[in-house]
Scaffold this active site. Structure first.
Site, PDB file in Angstrom:
ATOM      1  N   SER A   1      -0.960   4.035  -1.609  1.00  0.00           N
ATOM      2  CA  SER A   1      -0.611   3.351  -0.743  1.00  0.00           C
ATOM      3  C   SER A   1      -0.942   1.231  -1.431  1.00  0.00           C
ATOM      4  CB  SER A   1      -1.948   3.141   0.524  1.00  0.00           C
ATOM      5  OG  SER A   1      -1.360   3.705   1.624  1.00  0.00           O
TER       6      SER A   1
ATOM      7  N   LYS B   1       2.076  -0.630  -0.763  1.00  0.00           N
ATOM      8  CA  LYS B   1       2.387  -1.197   0.551  1.00  0.00           C
ATOM      9  C   LYS B   1       2.492  -2.644   0.172  1.00  0.00           C
ATOM     10  CE  LYS B   1       0.743   2.249   3.913  1.00  0.00           C
ATOM     11  NZ  LYS B   1       0.661   2.975   3.585  1.00  0.00           N
TER      12      LYS B   1
ATOM     13  N   SER C   1      -3.658   0.215   5.878  1.00  0.00           N
ATOM     14  CA  SER C   1      -2.731   1.322   5.497  1.00  0.00           C
ATOM     15  C   SER C   1      -1.055   2.203   6.026  1.00  0.00           C
ATOM     16  CB  SER C   1      -3.528   1.545   4.598  1.00  0.00           C
ATOM     17  OG  SER C   1      -2.467   1.713   4.088  1.00  0.00           O
TER      18      SER C   1
ATOM     19  N   LYS D   1      -6.154  -4.594  -1.555  1.00  0.00           N
ATOM     20  CA  LYS D   1      -5.159  -3.421  -1.171  1.00  0.00           C
ATOM     21  C   LYS D   1      -5.389  -2.430  -1.541  1.00  0.00           C
ATOM     22  CE  LYS D   1      -2.738  -1.323   1.732  1.00  0.00           C
ATOM     23  NZ  LYS D   1      -3.286  -0.344   1.504  1.00  0.00           N
TER      24      LYS D   1
END
Length: 385
Positions: free
Chosen positions: A50, A53, A110, A212
């Site tokens: 992820s 992203k 997420s 993140k």
């Protein structure tokens, strides 16, 4: 007790320097100078999970700047978006949120369904948006990076590196600082749901500003973390953790080491740091989700016990998470024909012949004599006094 705790932490730092080298990629960068303070396998191709992203968000920020979309543009959950594997937003098919709210959900929760919905909204299709992601990666010089999807769910061709994720994160902060509050947010409220970030540093490590986390079996647990502490602007990338505890504690340790001066510039900037182009990405599935997972996790706990029960922790602060409220705009059906305009009115009866000096009762109730009805005739509205 505080003195004893500091002594224990100092001893752990000494002995940890004698322990075997951390086996997965690590990178520490001074964000103010772009100097590399520590790098281990930072150019090794890795599945970003992820962390993908970050690029999904960057493309959205760039398209907002270009005027092709706005923060108010509706982002609708298509059937394709809804069918993505978790993590998800909880929104139903045809539900919409603004692009601004969608970006908060993307970054904090997420959510994979939101990632696809953003891609379809901006790129016209998921494939069209992925082409935009790879175009940006090429322009940024992310030589180890290739995207196949906008969310990071496993695909053998979805590859990046610690170096490339650091460069991407720096581009986000430098090009679009107005969106950095999205990365410091720890909770998004959507209806009755409370969507919480997996970044443990946001609530346990003072000065954390983002950015993140990511996880799939093939990658292990990844994080890009940024922090501003005691005048230092730092960025850390940890890839391949065996647990969220280990990942977050490793990131915090590296930030503390950099802040204290234990990590010094190695003569390179993150932009000159090479990638191992042509090398196959590491597949962590046997160690993270396979038959060797328990053994590997136990080995990692023994090698790095920080944060385990009855062990010291680097995440000791109690920080109130920043919260953001997103609004479900409701379900919007598409592809349904709109009602046709109402046809013009055609009278079914002929108009009555004009009557000379008709009485008021004849005008209001044709055929009814004013004296032959018990229904009172409306009186004129009294004038305002």
């Amino acid at each position: 007790m505080l003195i004893i705790r500091r002594i224990i932490l100092a001893l752990i730092l000494v002995f940890s320097s004698l322990a075997p080298a951390w086996a997965t990629p690590l990178l520490v960068v001074d964000r103010a100078t772009l100097q590399v303070l520590y790098a281990e396998d930072a150019g090794q191709p890795w599945h970003p999970a992820s962390l993908t992203k970050l690029m999904t968000a960057y493309v959205a920020f760039e398209q907002i700047a270009n005027g092709t979309v706005t923060l108010d543009t509706p982002v609708t959950i298509s059937r394709n978006a809804f069918n993505q594997a978790p993590s998800k937003s909880g929104l139903q098919v045809d539900s919409s949120v603004s692009l601004n709210d969608a970006l908060y959900i993307l970054i904090v929760k997420s959510a994979n369904d939101i990632a696809v919905a953003i891609a379809e909204t901006i790129g016209g299709s998921e494939a069209g948006f992925v082409a935009m992601m790879n175009d940006v990666a090429s322009r940024m010089g992310l030589t180890a990076t290739h995207f196949v999807n906008p969310h990071g769910l496993h695909d053998p061709g979805q590859v990046s590196s610690a170096r490339d994720m650091a460069v991407l994160s720096l581009y986000i902060e430098q090009s679009f600082p107005q969106y950095m509050p999205m990365f410091t947010t720890g909770v998004v409220r959507l209806g009755k749901a409370r969507l919480k970030s997996n970044n443990g540093l946001l609530e346990g490590f003072a000065g954390t500003t983002g950015m993140k986390t990511g996880y799939i079996c093939a990658s292990g647990l990844n994080i890009v973390a940024t922090a501003d502490r005691n005048g230092r602007q730092l960025l850390v990338v940890v890839l391949g953790g065996s647990s969220s505890r280990e990942r977050d504690q490793r990131a915090a340790q590296l930030l503390l080491d950099a802040e204290a001066g234990r990590l010094q510039p190695n003569g390179q900037t993150v932009l000159t740091l090479p990638n191992a182009v042509g090398t196959a990405p590491v597949d962590m599935r046997p160690l993270i989700c396979g038959k060797d997972a328990k053994t590997y996790a136990a080995e990692q706990q023994a090698a790095f016990p920080m944060g385990l029960k009855d062990q010291p922790s680097y995440l000791t602060e109690k920080i109130a998470l920043h919260e953001y409220t997103a609004i479900d705009l409701g379900r919007v059906r598409t592809g349904i024909a709109l009602p046709r305009p109402r046809p013009p009115h055609l009278p079914m009866f002929s108009a009555p012949a004009p009557v000379e000096s008709a009485a008021i009762g004849d005008i209001l109730r044709p055929g009814v004599s004013p004296g032959g009805s018990d229904i009172p005739i409306p009186q004129p509205r009294p004038a305002d006094l």
